[in-house]
Write an enzyme that holds these catalytic residues in place. Sequence first.
Site, short mmCIF file in Angstrom:
data_model
loop_
_atom_site.label_atom_id
_atom_site.label_comp_id
_atom_site.label_asym_id
_atom_site.label_seq_id
_atom_site.Cartn_x
_atom_site.Cartn_y
_atom_site.Cartn_z
N PRO A 1 0.15 10.81 -3.05
CA PRO A 1 1.50 10.40 -2.67
C PRO A 1 2.40 10.12 -3.87
CG PRO A 1 -0.11 9.30 -1.29
CD PRO A 1 -0.88 9.99 -2.38
N LEU B 1 0.86 -1.18 0.00
CA LEU B 1 0.00 0.00 0.00
C LEU B 1 0.90 1.24 0.00
CD1 LEU B 1 -3.16 0.30 2.25
CD2 LEU B 1 -1.89 2.28 1.45
N SER B 2 1.38 1.58 -1.20
CA SER B 2 2.32 2.69 -1.35
C SER B 2 2.20 3.22 -2.76
CB SER B 2 3.75 2.21 -1.07
OG SER B 2 4.68 3.23 -1.36
N GLU B 3 1.41 4.27 -2.93
CA GLU B 3 1.17 4.78 -4.28
C GLU B 3 2.43 5.32 -4.94
OE1 GLU B 3 -2.53 4.07 -2.37
OE2 GLU B 3 -0.87 5.36 -1.68
N ASP C 1 -8.39 9.55 -5.31
CA ASP C 1 -8.09 10.32 -4.10
C ASP C 1 -6.74 9.93 -3.50
OD1 ASP C 1 -10.91 9.40 -4.50
OD2 ASP C 1 -11.32 11.09 -3.16
N HIS D 1 -13.00 9.32 -1.10
CA HIS D 1 -13.21 8.34 -2.16
C HIS D 1 -14.09 8.90 -3.29
CE1 HIS D 1 -12.23 5.96 1.43
NE2 HIS D 1 -11.73 5.05 0.59
N GLN E 1 -5.94 2.67 -6.48
CA GLN E 1 -7.23 2.11 -6.08
C GLN E 1 -8.37 3.12 -6.12
OE1 GLN E 1 -7.95 0.24 -1.98
NE2 GLN E 1 -7.26 -1.50 -3.24
#
Length: 324
Positions: free
Chosen positions: A89, A58-60, A85, A129, A82
Amino acid sequence: MPQMNMVQAINDALRHEMRRDARVVVLGEDVGKVGGVFRVTQGLFDEFGDDRVIDTPLSENGIVGTAIGMALYGLVPIPEIQFADFIYPAYDQIVSELAKYRYRSGGEYPSKLVIRTPFGGGIRGGHYHSQSPEAQFIHVAGLKVVCPSNPADAKGLLLSSIRDPDPVLFFEPKRIYRAAKGDVPEGEYTVPLGQAKVVRPGWHVTLVVWGAMLYEALDAANQAAAQGVECEVIDLRTLWPLDIDTVIESVKRTGRFIVVHEAPKTCGLGGELVALVNEKAFLHLEAPPVRVTGFDTPFPYTLENEYLPLSHRILPAILETARY
């Protein structure tokens, strides 16, 4: 010709390109065994394995940075963020690196990739979201920005985006992921980037939209027609590069222009469209251009239908503009 919703059409496009080109890889949070939070990548892991359908942390910024590295070494990565929004990052990676590589290397390193991400409201996702950040990327030289409004265009535009030499942000309106259904050609076909589509011909008012707002605009246009006002509805499809010629041609016939988008009004793409219409068709205008948009506030949860520019907000703008 099979009927598909947008989720199925996008999945079909991904599967088609992964079969056609072994360089194409998909990566992102839960895109593998789970098939993505909206199941857009469902089944790809089973067919292509974990070396081409890659579940990431989980690390854009890590997802996009990894995809950029893949692209520089000749792969064709399709990272998924995902929700739009969560793209911030990775903003520095996209704006400061990805958008610049082709220019700074004189075309030697084009960084060919497509960032897919669902965007917009309509699912009661609240302010984390439901955002529509497309204008922030349209402002950046070196990026292309695409937003389909129906399954057939979604597949054709995605195939064109994957094959394009430039990096593309592919915004998917999640509100109509399953609500929009239609015939989708099987196999090979593309929809060219940079070409808008006249969805509803008209001669009193030009109405420009993209994504889920197409259906709200069509509903408002049908209500306006019952009162004697015929709207020409244009779906931009590619937000950048912009098909301004189709818009201007329509405005020269109608003399009136309205743009609708979910994003806040200030510095949204609607402002650029108004400026271009004024520059290129000022002497043809018979009324001031109008923007029907989201508000300059965080996206609300309980007041979602008040925030979104739904047909009940578009219709008064049409009638007022027509009677000006």
